[in-house]
Enzyme design. Structure first.
Site, PDB file in Angstrom:
ATOM      1  N   GLU A  77      -7.483 -30.935 -21.024  1.00  0.00           N
ATOM      2  CA  GLU A  77      -7.900 -32.318 -21.242  1.00  0.00           C
ATOM      3  C   GLU A  77      -9.184 -32.380 -22.071  1.00  0.00           C
ATOM      4  O   GLU A  77      -9.335 -33.241 -22.939  1.00  0.00           O
ATOM      5  CB  GLU A  77      -8.075 -33.031 -19.907  1.00  0.00           C
ATOM      6  CG  GLU A  77      -6.750 -33.281 -19.200  1.00  0.00           C
ATOM      7  CD  GLU A  77      -6.909 -34.057 -17.910  1.00  0.00           C
ATOM      8  OE1 GLU A  77      -6.370 -35.164 -17.812  1.00  0.00           O
ATOM      9  OE2 GLU A  77      -7.589 -33.531 -16.991  1.00  0.00           O
ATOM     10  N   GLU A  83      -0.874 -29.979 -13.180  1.00  0.00           N
ATOM     11  CA  GLU A  83      -1.243 -30.850 -12.063  1.00  0.00           C
ATOM     12  C   GLU A  83      -0.066 -31.249 -11.188  1.00  0.00           C
ATOM     13  O   GLU A  83      -0.198 -31.377  -9.960  1.00  0.00           O
ATOM     14  CB  GLU A  83      -1.953 -32.105 -12.594  1.00  0.00           C
ATOM     15  CG  GLU A  83      -3.403 -31.888 -13.004  1.00  0.00           C
ATOM     16  CD  GLU A  83      -3.553 -31.368 -14.413  1.00  0.00           C
ATOM     17  OE1 GLU A  83      -4.686 -31.325 -14.906  1.00  0.00           O
ATOM     18  OE2 GLU A  83      -2.521 -30.992 -15.031  1.00  0.00           O
TER      19      GLU A  83
END
Length: 276
Positions: free
Chosen positions: A130, A150
């Site tokens: 990210e 995730e």
């Protein structure tokens, strides 16, 4: 590299070379995973970059060659302590890691128009990817890998990872990575356009510095204008994006730097810009 900042606490270190700041996530023993304290340090480093008018470009990388950043250090993320809303609405530093909620570190927003280069020197997983996706340019070592795992841990990439990845590579590939945690290697990342260039691990930082020098040599106002427009343009319709470009061109038209650039071109010399 010069002007090493020896005062930087463990977790994040900074080094400066002229108008370039290297921000290094420095937790090599845990694959440069970020705990709440290092998240705060990372944000502070970008705030200093933003506020120092002599700095033009920042390079974000990780210590060593094993990992760029493995995301959040789950072993040092505290259990729930207060309601989500309380953590969300608290001052930023109080909300980091509070109640299991890690406040977003949106590097591009903190940098406020100054370009960021991600030099991905190893594994970029979860929050690490990210961070790389939030940078304006991405280059990588041949040993780098990229993943957003995730979903495997019953969570989602919620610091822009989902949205940025869908814009950075073909949606079908992005969805495979998002829904399965599938990891891609550096060569696949290059093929997909997730990164622009690959280098051997011991050449990566030098390559990032050379790229930063090329950027910093250009008109400082135009570099900031291009960076701001690039970050905003995909959020609006095409007609509005073009109108934003025209308005920004108008702001730059009568600057001293633009006049200097035209003179330098006609005189066949390097321009000397003053940021005005």
């Amino acid at each position: 590299m010069s002007e090493i900042d020896q005062s930087s606490p463990p977790g994040v270190s900074t080094e400066r070379e002229g108008p370039i700041l290297v921000v290094r996530i420095d937790r090599e023993k845990v694959a440069n995973a970020l705990d709440p304290d290092s998240m705060v340090l990372l944000r502070h480093a970008l705030e200093e970059f933003r506020d120092d008018s002599s700095l033009a470009v920042a390079i974000v990388t990780g210590a060593g060659q094993r990992a760029f950043c493995a995301g959040s250090d789950l072993g040092r993320t505290p259990p729930a302590g207060r309601p989500f809303a309380a953590a969300l609405l608290a001052p930023w530093e109080e909300g980091v890691g509070d109640g299991g909620y890690v406040r977003a570190i949106t590097l591009s927003e903190v940098a406020a128009g100054k370009p960021l280069i991600a030099a991905v020197n190893g594994h970029a997983a979860g929050g690490g990817l990210e961070i790389a996706l939030d940078c304006d340019l991405r280059i990588a070592s041949t040993t780098a890998t990229f993943s957003l795992p995730e979903a495997r841990w019953a969570s989602i990439p919620a610091v822009g990872g989902l949205s940025h990845l869908l814009r950075a590579i073909p949606p079908a590939v992005a969805m495979k990575m998002l829904l399965t945690g599938h990891r891609i290697d550096a060569h696949e990342a290059l093929r997909l356009g997730l990164v622009s260039d690959l280098y051997e691990p011991d050449e990566l930082l030098d390559a990032a510095l050379e790229l930063a020098r090329r950027i910093a040599a250009n008109g400082p106002l135009s570099i900031r204008a291009i960076t701001q427009l690039a970050r905003r343009s995909y959020e609006v319709p095409l007609s509005q994006a073009i109108a934003m470009e025209q308005a920004m061109w108008g702001l730059l038209r009568d600057t001293s730097d633009r006049a200097e650039g035209r003179r330098a071109f006609s005189e066949r010399r390097d321009p000397s810009y003053g940021g005005e």
